[in-house]
Structure formats: structure tokens, C-alpha cells
Design a protein around this motif. Sequence first.
Motif, mmCIF file in Angstrom:
data_model
loop_
_atom_site.group_PDB
_atom_site.id
_atom_site.type_symbol
_atom_site.label_atom_id
_atom_site.label_comp_id
_atom_site.label_asym_id
_atom_site.label_seq_id
_atom_site.Cartn_x
_atom_site.Cartn_y
_atom_site.Cartn_z
ATOM 1 N N THR A 63 72.114 28.316 51.444
ATOM 2 C CA THR A 63 70.960 27.455 51.659
ATOM 3 C C THR A 63 70.363 27.810 53.013
ATOM 4 O OG1 THR A 63 72.350 25.715 52.620
ATOM 5 C CG2 THR A 63 71.854 25.566 50.268
ATOM 6 N N VAL A 64 69.071 27.560 53.158
ATOM 7 C CA VAL A 64 68.367 27.855 54.411
ATOM 8 C C VAL A 64 67.915 26.539 55.018
ATOM 9 C CG1 VAL A 64 66.433 29.054 55.480
ATOM 10 C CG2 VAL A 64 67.591 30.075 53.513
ATOM 11 N N LYS A 65 68.273 26.323 56.294
ATOM 12 C CA LYS A 65 67.870 25.114 57.000
ATOM 13 C C LYS A 65 67.008 25.495 58.192
ATOM 14 C CE LYS A 65 72.126 22.700 55.681
ATOM 15 N NZ LYS A 65 73.329 21.958 56.163
ATOM 16 N N PRO A 66 65.819 24.882 58.318
ATOM 17 C CA PRO A 66 64.927 25.215 59.433
ATOM 18 C C PRO A 66 65.308 24.472 60.707
ATOM 19 C CG PRO A 66 63.909 23.570 58.025
ATOM 20 C CD PRO A 66 65.237 23.895 57.401
ATOM 21 N N GLY A 67 64.622 24.814 61.785
ATOM 22 C CA GLY A 67 64.746 24.078 63.029
ATOM 23 C C GLY A 67 65.916 24.511 63.888
ATOM 24 N N PRO A 68 66.060 23.864 65.068
ATOM 25 C CA PRO A 68 67.189 24.185 65.965
ATOM 26 C C PRO A 68 68.530 24.001 65.264
ATOM 27 C CG PRO A 68 65.569 22.769 67.053
ATOM 28 C CD PRO A 68 65.184 22.821 65.607
ATOM 29 N N GLY A 69 69.392 24.956 65.432
ATOM 30 C CA GLY A 69 70.684 24.890 64.754
ATOM 31 C C GLY A 69 70.625 25.266 63.298
ATOM 32 N N GLY A 70 69.435 25.682 62.850
ATOM 33 C CA GLY A 70 69.273 26.061 61.448
ATOM 34 C C GLY A 70 69.721 27.487 61.200
ATOM 35 N N GLY A 71 69.316 28.008 60.069
ATOM 36 C CA GLY A 71 69.706 29.351 59.677
ATOM 37 C C GLY A 71 70.224 29.355 58.256
ATOM 38 N N LEU A 72 71.100 30.302 57.964
ATOM 39 C CA LEU A 72 71.691 30.399 56.636
ATOM 40 C C LEU A 72 73.066 29.727 56.643
ATOM 41 C CD1 LEU A 72 69.435 32.525 56.280
ATOM 42 C CD2 LEU A 72 71.035 33.811 54.868
ATOM 43 N N PHE A 73 73.312 28.946 55.558
ATOM 44 C CA PHE A 73 74.575 28.241 55.417
ATOM 45 C C PHE A 73 75.161 28.549 54.043
ATOM 46 C CE2 PHE A 73 72.356 26.045 58.687
ATOM 47 C CZ PHE A 73 73.295 25.414 59.487
ATOM 48 N N SER A 74 76.492 28.596 53.973
ATOM 49 C CA SER A 74 77.128 28.725 52.668
ATOM 50 C C SER A 74 76.853 27.452 51.891
ATOM 51 C CB SER A 74 78.635 28.946 52.816
ATOM 52 O OG SER A 74 79.243 27.872 53.500
ATOM 53 N N ALA A 75 76.512 27.591 50.612
ATOM 54 C CA ALA A 75 76.087 26.443 49.811
ATOM 55 C C ALA A 75 77.241 25.474 49.596
ATOM 56 C CB ALA A 75 75.535 26.912 48.469
ATOM 57 N N GLU A 76 76.876 24.197 49.573
ATOM 58 C CA GLU A 76 77.849 23.171 49.206
ATOM 59 C C GLU A 76 78.144 23.271 47.715
ATOM 60 O OE1 GLU A 76 79.234 21.201 51.338
ATOM 61 O OE2 GLU A 76 77.904 21.069 53.077
#
Length: 244
Positions: free
Chosen positions: A68-81
Motif C-alpha cells: 500500500t502507498v501512504k502519502p505525507g510525512p512518514g509515508g511511502g510504501l508499506f507491506s499490505a495488511e
Amino acid sequence: MRVTPDRAARPTPSGRAERAAEKVAELVESVPPGSRLGTKEELRTLCGVSVGTFNEALRLLQSRGLVTVKPGPGGGLFSAEQSPMVRLGNSVLALDTQANDVADAVRIRDALDPLLIEDALWHASPADIAGLRRHIAAMEEAKDAADPVAFVHANWRLHAAIAATSPNALLSSLYTHLLDLIERHTLTVLPASDQPLGEYIAHRHELHRDLVDALDRRDRDEALRLIHEHNTTLQAADARAAHG
């Protein structure tokens, strides 16, 4: 001009994107669900590919429900839940959220299909039928490319086009809203039985192609028979009964 072995072996852009996706997928497997993998630029650099190639790799990863991709500070690419699942015939939709809402939408959509087929039998014009055949062609392209996500999206566009032939604005609007809800929350498509997903998709393509042919012929009995066979809610009930 003679092609040297090095040039002949040079990977294609789609091949580079697939390899980049595989590299990120290996990283996903090594961390818990929901873990931050890094920024897009950090992962692109790790994969050693261009921006365009990494964007294609990211599309593949998202379509497979891996990141998943999350915007903003601390964002980026994350392994999906862990993705919630909804049964769709002999396949399963992996969703981002709202599994109960999507399951309800699939059930209501299936119940409305015969009404829209009745309307299409009476009101679909030759131009409408030609448009339906274009959606069938898109489904065939996705089938041949072994891309189940593109297939179901093309399938939903076909059903939206069938709904658009109805003179009943309320029915058409409700049906389109249900399709939008299902499509908005679907991440990927997975097999749900021993039947390979490719075989199931090929069967669904043939069923929809025959349905459009029946609409073109104004063959009410055949069109209603096919939409009954198409009903994924009934398929799930039949499967439960067979294993009960």
C-alpha cells in the motif's frame, strides 16, 4: 543488422518491471504486515530501475495486494495488511476494507442482473450491442494476458454498459453505484477452488460473450438462462450445499 547475443538477451521494460516487483515482493515477505518498506525513491534505487519502470512495478504490486502507498510525512510504501476476502463464484476478491459492504453489494447486484437483462432485451440498440462487444474484446485481451484484475474490471465495465441501456434511471443508477463500490475496494483476484483461476476466467469470458450474443438475437430464454448461470451468489450457495 545482426543482433548480438547481449542485445537479444536485453530485458524488455515489462520484464524489468516484473523483476523489480519480485524484488520488492521478497522484501514484503521478510517483514510483518503493515511494515514500512521505504520511500518510492529508496525502493526504486534499490531495484536499479527508471521511474517509469518502478511505477509499473508498483502497479503490479498493488494489483496483487502486496503493498500500500501512504502519502505525507512518514509515508511511502508499506507491506499490505491482511486483506479481507469476498467470494465471487469460483474466485475470491481480495479487498482493502469493508468486506461486509462489498459482500452485500455483490449479492444485491446479482439480484438486479435479471431485471437489467430484461431491459436490455427490449431497449439495447445496435450501437449498444457494438459497445458491449468492445467490452467483451477487452475481457478477452485480459484473459489472454492472464491478468485477472484487468479481466474483472473489464467485466464490470461490461455490466455497467448493460445497465446503461435500461430506461429505468433508478435501477441503472443503483446498479452502477454497487459496481463502483465493489471496484473501489478490490485489490486483486485469487482462485477459490481446485479449478485454476485461468480456466475459470476463460469460462466467464465465454459466458459473457454468449450473453451478449443472446441479447443481440433478442433470445430471452437464453439470456435469462445465462444470467442465472452468471449469478455468483447462487454459485456460492451451490458450492456450500455440495460440501454440506
